[in-house]
Design a protein around this motif. Structure first.
Motif, PDB file in Angstrom:
ATOM      1  N   MET A  57       0.805  -1.228   0.000  1.00 22.46           N
ATOM      2  CA  MET A  57       0.000   0.000   0.000  1.00 22.46           C
ATOM      3  C   MET A  57       0.838   1.277   0.000  1.00 22.46           C
ATOM      4  O   MET A  57       0.299   2.373   0.162  1.00 22.46           O
ATOM      5  N   GLY A  58       2.135   1.157  -0.205  1.00 23.01           N
ATOM      6  CA  GLY A  58       2.999   2.333  -0.154  1.00 23.01           C
ATOM      7  C   GLY A  58       2.600   3.431  -1.113  1.00 23.01           C
ATOM      8  O   GLY A  58       2.756   4.621  -0.814  1.00 23.01           O
ATOM      9  N   LYS A  59       2.089   3.062  -2.267  1.00 21.54           N
ATOM     10  CA  LYS A  59       1.704   4.050  -3.279  1.00 21.54           C
ATOM     11  C   LYS A  59       0.653   5.019  -2.761  1.00 21.54           C
ATOM     12  O   LYS A  59       0.571   6.166  -3.227  1.00 21.54           O
ATOM     13  N   PHE A  60      -0.171   4.581  -1.807  1.00 21.93           N
ATOM     14  CA  PHE A  60      -1.365   5.343  -1.460  1.00 21.93           C
ATOM     15  C   PHE A  60      -1.160   6.277  -0.282  1.00 21.93           C
ATOM     16  O   PHE A  60      -2.118   6.723   0.345  1.00 21.93           O
ATOM     17  N   SER A  61       0.093   6.595  -0.005  1.00 21.47           N
ATOM     18  CA  SER A  61       0.393   7.646   0.969  1.00 21.47           C
ATOM     19  C   SER A  61       0.158   9.003   0.317  1.00 21.47           C
ATOM     20  O   SER A  61       0.527   9.230  -0.841  1.00 21.47           O
ATOM     21  N   SER A  62      -0.424   9.926   1.075  1.00 23.80           N
ATOM     22  CA  SER A  62      -0.613  11.280   0.556  1.00 23.80           C
ATOM     23  C   SER A  62       0.723  11.983   0.333  1.00 23.80           C
ATOM     24  O   SER A  62       0.783  12.959  -0.427  1.00 23.80           O
ATOM     25  N   ASP A  63       1.795  11.502   0.944  1.00 20.61           N
ATOM     26  CA  ASP A  63       3.125  12.067   0.667  1.00 20.61           C
ATOM     27  C   ASP A  63       3.480  11.912  -0.809  1.00 20.61           C
ATOM     28  O   ASP A  63       4.024  12.828  -1.432  1.00 20.61           O
ATOM     29  N   ARG A  64       3.182  10.734  -1.365  1.00 19.96           N
ATOM     30  CA  ARG A  64       3.459  10.510  -2.791  1.00 19.96           C
ATOM     31  C   ARG A  64       2.610  11.455  -3.647  1.00 19.96           C
ATOM     32  O   ARG A  64       3.099  12.049  -4.622  1.00 19.96           O
ATOM     33  N   SER A  65       1.339  11.631  -3.276  1.00 14.31           N
ATOM     34  CA  SER A  65       0.470  12.538  -4.029  1.00 14.31           C
ATOM     35  C   SER A  65       1.037  13.954  -4.031  1.00 14.31           C
ATOM     36  O   SER A  65       1.098  14.614  -5.084  1.00 14.31           O
ATOM     37  N   ILE A  66       1.443  14.435  -2.866  1.00  6.73           N
ATOM     38  CA  ILE A  66       1.940  15.808  -2.761  1.00  6.73           C
ATOM     39  C   ILE A  66       3.249  15.973  -3.535  1.00  6.73           C
ATOM     40  O   ILE A  66       3.477  17.012  -4.179  1.00  6.73           O
ATOM     41  N   ARG A  67       4.110  14.970  -3.503  1.00  5.28           N
ATOM     42  CA  ARG A  67       5.344  15.058  -4.313  1.00  5.28           C
ATOM     43  C   ARG A  67       4.986  15.237  -5.787  1.00  5.28           C
ATOM     44  O   ARG A  67       5.622  16.017  -6.505  1.00  5.28           O
TER      45      ARG A  67
END
Length: 832
Positions: free
Chosen positions: A803-813
């Motif tokens: 589920m690592g992809k679904f961190s909001s950190d990735r979205s913000i990057r």
């Protein structure tokens, strides 16, 4: 209370009690705040007093970081401004303790005073600042912006009552006032010196200024004032503490002294009452015309205050107004904030005397737009008479934007009037409307959807003509959620197990969680994982009993459906499954069925009769099933009332099965499915929204997929969908409907659920009957899989690990790289 909790002065030998992070410094600070802020002594302090004292203590430790971060807002860098009508931030105490890294220290500090930290966290009210995934997403993004050290301001409305509190009476949803501010909100700071007037109604008049330039003056009917209320948003183990600035609506003149003196005592406060109504509640019922007016006024109010504030901050940099787009990257979170395009044009052209072409360049380079839905009923458009009655100058500006744009299009497509009609900001069909999604798309340099499939649909449907003209503007950024709140805080047992196994880097770099997969077949680790889940389920069982009086068995399969109640989310499909299982047991009491506890949660909009009837059906089925000794130990049905962030933190960690069963093609994304999966629930779902990308990540073997695809839905509907055929051809389905129609679940009242039954059998717009048998078959696979607990647990571990992809950190990057071009700025606390 312990005797050693007396107020004693801080010793100069100890840390500063305002900023110190030791147990003793925190303990002394709590006692000082109790005494000096709340004027209480421990002997008479209530639980809320202790909560407030601790919250002030934690806020004290954020202030230095906050001020240092805000000082950089006047430096020469890009600040992200997130415009959102909702910020569903949830309770703040727990998450700030996590982000500051002082959870254990605070726990020991308050224990030394004789207070339990968990009770203090539970005491905090749920902030009534949002209701839906839109608001929860905004809150997750604010968390990640701070974590990634991106300077940011979230702008919204300080709702006095927010969304209603849901109570269940006789099975029906009842809406109660949410008085969330009554106990006090220690996290916010009123900035009465930061306020802006916002005009509404009236008329415009044109004139030529001294330079013989054409100008327009807006003469409003009345004005209201927006006052800033600031909340710090901490970043996980970094100094960056960003700003959530919410606007409270007030009267420009709150008291008419002349009216009072003439005896008009009620009239003396009329302006105050009218002005403050703008910020009373989140999403007024917009079925009546007056509700629509209030909603548009709400949206304009917070957008105007926010843009005026950004311009003020920009000018504090001693920069020209022409450089505004270099100072702020403004993200419009759905169409609720897209009136910002016209408002920035008004401010630039009318207030700051920027010429039109330059103003339009600035506007387009300032804004970007996130689309959250392609559903026609959810895409905002405003009737022209209403729009001009509230925002007459903005309608003129929109007409001018549209005229210039259509002139360009006519040169490219001189004989294509259909394209002109489709792409126009003004919908000329029937009653004329302003299309807010079109305004947003045209006034932005970037447009994004929130999952791969949704972004493709945006390009193929509502903004297809704009995509044809400007394909470079369109992006996909799949939504994400913050692991700090949704694992570290809400599922502390699981967080501790993961950290003890692979270290704690995953909390800030969620991709690192993939290392867990190495342990998916480790028998000792599996045992620990199962124990965590069982303890979480046991906690939820106690909570359910306390809230509803229903006793549930934590050894059963916890089958959980948490969604806002809309017909396309198809909670009623889940109910049909429950009735089918119930019917099987009644016909064959010896049948072997995997014991389940079905848990539903979510609110319906007050005006949505069908959704409220589905809630009633769930509770009516629960009443029958839970009181039938013939199914005892095998089926339980629970409706968990007033679902919100605070309750979600208890429910998500306890789920075995996550129900994501919306009609394919209806959901843009969904983030509840991500929270369930991050906490080890397996998913049963359709090919809809972010389900598709979750399936791709976890693997088809770890996902219970059923139902029609979006293309299947369109194909069947285009060939004449007849739900009655499914009813007649499926004896089990017919039996379920006949039980409902007979009054079996409604005390023999055959009319109670007739509107819902008739809707499904005659229209079934969301393909419930078409997907029924596939869903039942898939649920059978779930039951069989749950019996093999070792394999089920292995699948749960693998799901979390992927589920690592679904961190909001990735979205913000991705937003920073593709759209905002914003860079991190490290805050140095030592250099103050």
């Amino acid at each position: 209370m312990r005797e050693d909790s007396k107020i004693t002065p801080a010793s100069s030998k100890h840390e500063n009690i305002r900023t110190g992070l030791s147990v003793e410094a925190i303990r002394q600070s709590v006692l000082d705040n109790l005494y000096f802020y709340l004027a209480k002594v421990p002997q008479i302090a209530t639980l809320n007093d202790w909560y407030m004292a601790l919250a002030y203590t934690v806020r004290d430790r954020m202030v230095q970081r906050w001020i240092k971060t805000l000082q950089n807002f006047t430096e020469d860098l890009t600040v992200v401004s997130y415009l959102s009508s909702e910020f569903l931030i949830g309770p703040q105490l727990g998450i700030n303790l996590i982000n500051l890294g002082i959870y254990n220290e605070v726990s020991h500090a308050v224990k030394g005073i004789g207070v339990n930290l968990e009770k203090l966290i539970e005491q905090e009210e749920e902030p009534g600042l949002g209701n839906s995934g839109l608001g929860r997403l905004a809150a997750c993004y604010m968390d990640s912006l701070a974590r990634l050290e991106i300077p940011a301001i979230g702008y919204g409305i300080r709702y006095e009552f927010g969304k209603f509190v849901q109570e269940i009476r006789n099975g029906w949803q009842v809406e109660m006032t949410n008085k969330w501010l009554t106990p006090g909100n220690p996290w916010e700071i009123s900035r009465s010196e930061i306020s802006y007037n916002v005009s509404l109604g009236g008329r415009t008049e044109s004139y030529y200024d001294e330079q013989d330039c054409f100008r327009v003056r807006w003469i409003p009917k009345f004005s209201i004032k927006g006052v800033a209320y600031d909340t710090p948003i901490s970043g996980y183990k970094v100094a960056t503490t960003n700003l959530l600035r919410l606007w409270k609506s007030e009267a420009v003149e709150s008291f008419d002294f002349e009216a009072f003196n003439t005896g008009d005592y009620f009239g003396a406060v009329n302006e105050k009452i009218a002005s403050e109504s703008i910020g009373k509640i989140l999403y007024p019922d917009d079925e009546p015309y007056i509700g629509k007016q209030l909603r548009l006024a709400q949206q304009y109010f917070f957008v105007s205050c926010s843009l005026q504030d950004m311009i003020r901050l920009h000018l504090l940099r001693w920069k020209s107004i022409h450089d505004f787009s270099n100072s702020f990257a403004v993200q419009m979170n759905d169409t609720n904030s897209t009136i910002a395009v016209a408002e920035l044009m008004r401010l630039l052209v009318d207030e700051h005397l920027v010429n039109w072409d330059k103003a339009w360049y600035i506007t387009q380079n300032t804004f970007s737009y996130t689309n959250h839905t392609i559903l026609p009923e959810a895409i905002e458009k405003w009737p022209l008479p209403m729009f001009t009655g509230i925002l007459p100058r903005h309608l003129e500006i929109i007409y001018e934007i549209n005229r210039r744009f259509l002139d360009e299009i006519w040169l490219k497509y001189p004989d294509n009037s259909d394209k002109i009609d489709r792409i126009s900001i003004i919908d000329e069909s029937d009653q004329k409307y302003v299309r807010m999604a079109h305004l947003a798309g045209l006034g932005s340099h970037a447009i994004n959807g929130v999952t791969e499939i949704h972004s493709q649909r945006v390009k193929n449907t509502i903004l297809s003509d704009l995509y044809e003209l400007y394909p470079e503007r369109f992006h996909n950024i799949t939504n994400g959620v913050t692991p700090r709140r949704w694992i570290t805080l809400s599922n502390q047992r699981l967080s501790e197990l993961i950290t003890n196994t692979i270290g704690d880097r995953w909390i800030s770099q969620m991709e690192e969680i993939k290392e867990l997969e190495t342990f998916a077949h480790d028998s000792d680790f599996i045992k620990k994982w199962k124990q965590v889940k069982h303890e979480n389920k046991r906690d939820l069982a106690r909570m359910i009993n306390g809230r509803t009086g229903i006793t549930v068995n934590p050894d059963t399969l916890f089958d959980i459906h948490l969604k806002h109640f809309r017909e396309y989310n198809r909670q009623h499909l889940g109910v049909l499954h429950i009735i089918a299982l119930y019917s099987r047991i009644k016909k064959n009491p010896q049948i072997d069925i995997t014991p389940r506890t079905f848990i539903f949660g979510g609110k319906s909009s007050p005006g949505n009769f069908t959704a409220k009837l589905i809630i009633k059906l769930i509770n009516s089925v629960a009443e029958v099933v839970n009181n039938d000794p013939g199914v005892a130990g095998r089926l339980k049905v629970v409706f968990f009332p007033d679902f919100n962030v605070k309750n979600g933190q208890k429910v998500y960690p306890s789920a075995d099965l996550s129900e994501q069963i919306s009609t394919a093609g209806r959901e843009a994304s969904g983030t509840g499915n991500m929270k369930f999966s991050m906490n080890g629930a397996l998913t049963i779902g359709t090919l809809d929204g972010s389900n598709i990308e979750i399936l791709e990540e976890v693997g088809t073997e770890n996902f219970f997929l059923f139902g029609l695809s979006a293309d299947d839905v369109l194909h069947i509907k285009s060939h004449g969908y007849n739900p009655m055929v499914y009813y007649k051809d499926n004896p089990d389905l017919k039996e379920v409907f006949d039980l409902i129609s007979s009054g079996y679940f409604s005390n023999k009242d055959t009319n109670l659920f007739k509107p819902l039954v008739d809707s499904l059998l005659c229209r079934d717009e969301h393909m419930v009957l078409a997907d029924y048998q596939s869903y039942i078959d898939c649920q059978e696979r779930v039951s069989n899989a749950f019996r093999d607990q070792e394999k089920w647990t292995t699948t749960s571990i693998v799901t979390v690990a992927r589920m690592g992809k679904f961190s909001s950190d990735r979205s913000i990057r991705e937003y920073c790289e593709k759209i905002w071009y914003a860079t991190p700025l490290k805050i140095d606390l030592d250099n103050t």
